[in-house]
Design an enzyme around this catalytic site. Structure first.
Site, PDB file in Angstrom:
ATOM      1  N   ASP A 328      51.266 -70.233 -41.890  1.00 15.04           N
ATOM      2  CA  ASP A 328      49.905 -70.754 -41.827  1.00 15.04           C
ATOM      3  C   ASP A 328      49.267 -70.725 -43.216  1.00 15.04           C
ATOM      4  O   ASP A 328      49.601 -69.879 -44.035  1.00 15.04           O
ATOM      5  CB  ASP A 328      49.105 -69.865 -40.868  1.00 15.04           C
ATOM      6  N   GLU A 357      52.455 -74.645 -44.074  1.00 17.07           N
ATOM      7  CA  GLU A 357      51.341 -75.541 -43.757  1.00 17.07           C
ATOM      8  C   GLU A 357      50.608 -75.881 -45.049  1.00 17.07           C
ATOM      9  O   GLU A 357      49.918 -75.040 -45.617  1.00 17.07           O
ATOM     10  CB  GLU A 357      50.363 -74.884 -42.775  1.00 17.07           C
TER      11      GLU A 357
END
Ligand code: CA
Length: 614
Positions: A328, A357
């Site tokens: 993330d 990400e």
């Protein structure tokens, strides 16, 4: 007086082996480690009152204590160990001493799983699901003592009760659907006061949230998924923690997190890392500002923080036999540390999959973090894969039907034409939407046709396709109504649900058609090597039609997308002669229709054809 002297004498004579009152080792992270690792280094974070004033020893064969590190907080002791090839699985007795005081701790040393990492590549289709929202396999864990937030299914940002068992129970559904990988939004403990369902506020890096199940339940899910040829990707967050992480009561050091006099938010401008003209203050704020008020920002420049984080990922891979990590907010933490992390993981587990990400509009920005990208500033991320947001945004433009279709398709064409920026574009994870975005079906005006175009495209262009749970039944979700509504409960996942996608009971014909379409195209893709690794050749879109080929030395697939909302189009094969040469007929795998004439193709409005050429 005599009595007092006697008492003092007794106290003095207390055998040193007795535990000291009030002194305990509250925890050691990682909670266990593994033999057979290529890199034998291990750093333990030992936490307990005044443990920093203790020394530590062990006589376990093959385990050597190298150094100890202390911080400005006396309640922590960091112990650097080396675990050599001679060490066998067992229990390592760690003896902590301070003067005559002595504490013992049994530390488990486990065997590292044998097989090589399976990895994830462009032969896979990843299914992203949110554990709280997919299926509630165990209603008895919806509410667990010690967890702050209570379940509330009526609240879009409340906890709804989904869990790991719910996923495991429905692996056969996912197998039938044709997915070969699942990416779970984070399942680690998030003992936050509210909105804890999304999982991005970790409060314990080594513990599954008990409302999802135990660490062993996760391991069991991975084992069962592997039996069905489904790989598992774990979502991790190194940028920040939850404000109720146990560290926040007693920080390991003052510089463990980035601290400011008052709450300071990141500017969310990850471009400042590669922008040659970025102001230092902007770059500093990007790295050190907090993602949100409930998300304290970790200081990855502290080597102890770096090691702690790297070890959490190694531990979960070895413990659960994981296949991949989705990191993330990859571009938020200190970039050099993140690069060292990816290298350490892939050195230890060659072929292991990590997708970072990286959320930007431009291929140039994404490519900065891509595999093997040699940037002019010398930065290399070591990341095996990146999230391809520009392709995602282009699919919205191409298939939303509101703009001139040629305009939208040109956006798609132009985006892919910038693939020279990626050393290996096949590694990009491609998607129509995810848990943070308006769902594709909503984005494209609830058009079943647009859904089929989008899915046909994402399953046949280059890259590793990822679909978001519910895509297969055209679930809706509008970001303007809040993130919670992008993450609605999957129908059939809860006892008593009136509609059940797993059994097909009560679903609408629209949902059924979408489900059948998805199942068909995913299962077709599963063994279609030319789509996995074949080259891509595409032609300039014209008149609302986009044509491309995936091909290798033995096979070729022609994809025709007519994005016009009302008009059919007839296209001449002559324009595609260089790709059609040597082929005489084909089969459209969507309609099942045989195409006898490759000189001319007529294609209905808002329709895709995927033609296997013969
Ligand atoms: Ca549950």
């Amino acid at each position: 007086m005599i009595k007092k002297v006697f008492q003092t004498l007794v106290l003095f004579m207390i055998p040193a082996l007795l535990p000291v009152k009030g002194q305990v080792i509250e925890r050691i992270d990682p909670p266990s480690w593994f033999t057979g690792m290529k890199n034998g280094a291990l750093q333990l974070m030992v936490y307990g009152r005044e443990i920093g004033s203790y020394d530590v020893k062990t006589d376990y064969p093959g385990v050597e204590i190298m150094t100890t590190v202390r911080t400005d907080n006396p309640n922590y002791l960091f112990v650097n160990l080396n675990i050599s090839d001679e060490a066998v699985p067992g229990t390592v007795n760690l003896i902590f001493t301070r003067g005559r005081q002595k504490l013992a701790h049994s530390y488990p040393l486990l065997a590292r799983p044998a097989g090589p990492a399976r990895g994830i590549n462009s032969s896979d289709v990843i299914y992203l699901l949110m554990p709280d929202r997919f299926a509630n396999g165990d209603p008895s864990n919806d509410n667990v003592a010690g967890m702050t937030e209570q379940p509330d299914r009526s609240n879009p940002t409340g906890r709804h009760g989904g869990d790991l068992k719910g996923i495991e129970d429905n692996l056969d559904y996912l197998y039938k659907l044709g997915v070969t990988g699942i990416w779970l939004n984070p399942f680690l403990e998030n003992n936050q006061q509210h909105s804890s369902y999304h999982g991005y506020s970790t409060t314990d890096f080594y513990k599954s949230d008990p409302r999802y199940g135990s660490n062993d339940d996760f391991k069991s899910l991975v084992t069962e998924a592997h039996k069905r040829g489904i790989k598992v990707i774990m979502d991790m967050i190194f940028n920040h923690i939850g404000s109720f992480h146990w560290w926040m009561n007693d920080l390991p050091s003052k510089d463990w997190i980035h601290q400011f006099d008052e709450f300071t938010r990141t500017n969310y401008r990850a471009s400042t890392y590669m922008d040659p003209y970025a102001a230092e203050s902007d770059r500093m704020l990007m790295e050190k500002g907090w993602f949100d008020v409930t998300m304290p920002d970790l200081n990855q420049s502290n080597p102890l923080v770096e090691t702690y984080l790297i070890q959490t990922s190694l531990w979960w891979i070895a413990f659960s036999d994981l296949d991949g990590i989705r990191m993330d907010t990859y571009s938020y933490p200190q970039p050099d540390m993140m690069s060292r992390w990816a290298k350490r993981v892939t050195d230890e587990f060659p072929g292991f999959f990590i997708v970072g990400e990286v959320w930007y509009d431009e291929p140039a920005q994404i490519s900065y973090w891509a595999y093997n990208k040699k940037n002019s500033d010398g930065y290399r991320s070591n990341l095996p894969s990146v999230t391809d947001f520009p392709v995602c945004f282009a699919t919205h433009r191409a298939f939303e039907g509101k703009t001139n279709p040629t305009d939208g398709l040109s956006k798609l064409y132009n985006t892919l034409s910038q693939d020279y920026l990626y050393p290996e574009p096949l590694r990009n994870v491609i998607f129509l939407d995810n848990h943070d975005m308006t769902r594709f079906f909503t984005q494209t005006g609830q058009s079943p046709e647009a859904f089929r175009l989008g899915l046909s495209f994402i399953m046949t262009t280059r890259g590793i396709p990822q679909i978001y749970y519910g895509t297969e039944i055209v679930m809706e979700g509008d970001k303007s109504q809040g993130d919670g509504r992008l993450r609605d409960d999957f129908p059939g996942g809860w006892p008593g649900d009136a509609r059940n996608v797993f059994t097909g009971a009560g679903i609408t014909s629209l949902e059924k058609e979408a489900l059948d379409f998805t199942t068909h195209i995913l299962n077709w893709r599963k063994n279609k090597e030319v789509i996995h690794t074949g080259k891509l050749k595409h032609y300039i879109p014209s008149d609302g039609v986009y044509v491309y080929f995936r091909y290798n030395c033995s096979e070729s697939v022609m994809v025709i997308i007519n994005a016009n909302s009302k008009e059919s189009r007839t296209i001449s094969g002559e324009k595609y002669a260089e790709s059609l040469e040597g082929f005489t007929f084909g089969t459209d795998i969507i309609s099942g229709r045989k195409i006898d004439n490759l000189q001319s193709f007529t294609i209905a409005p808002q329709t895709a054809m995927i033609i296997e050429l013969k």
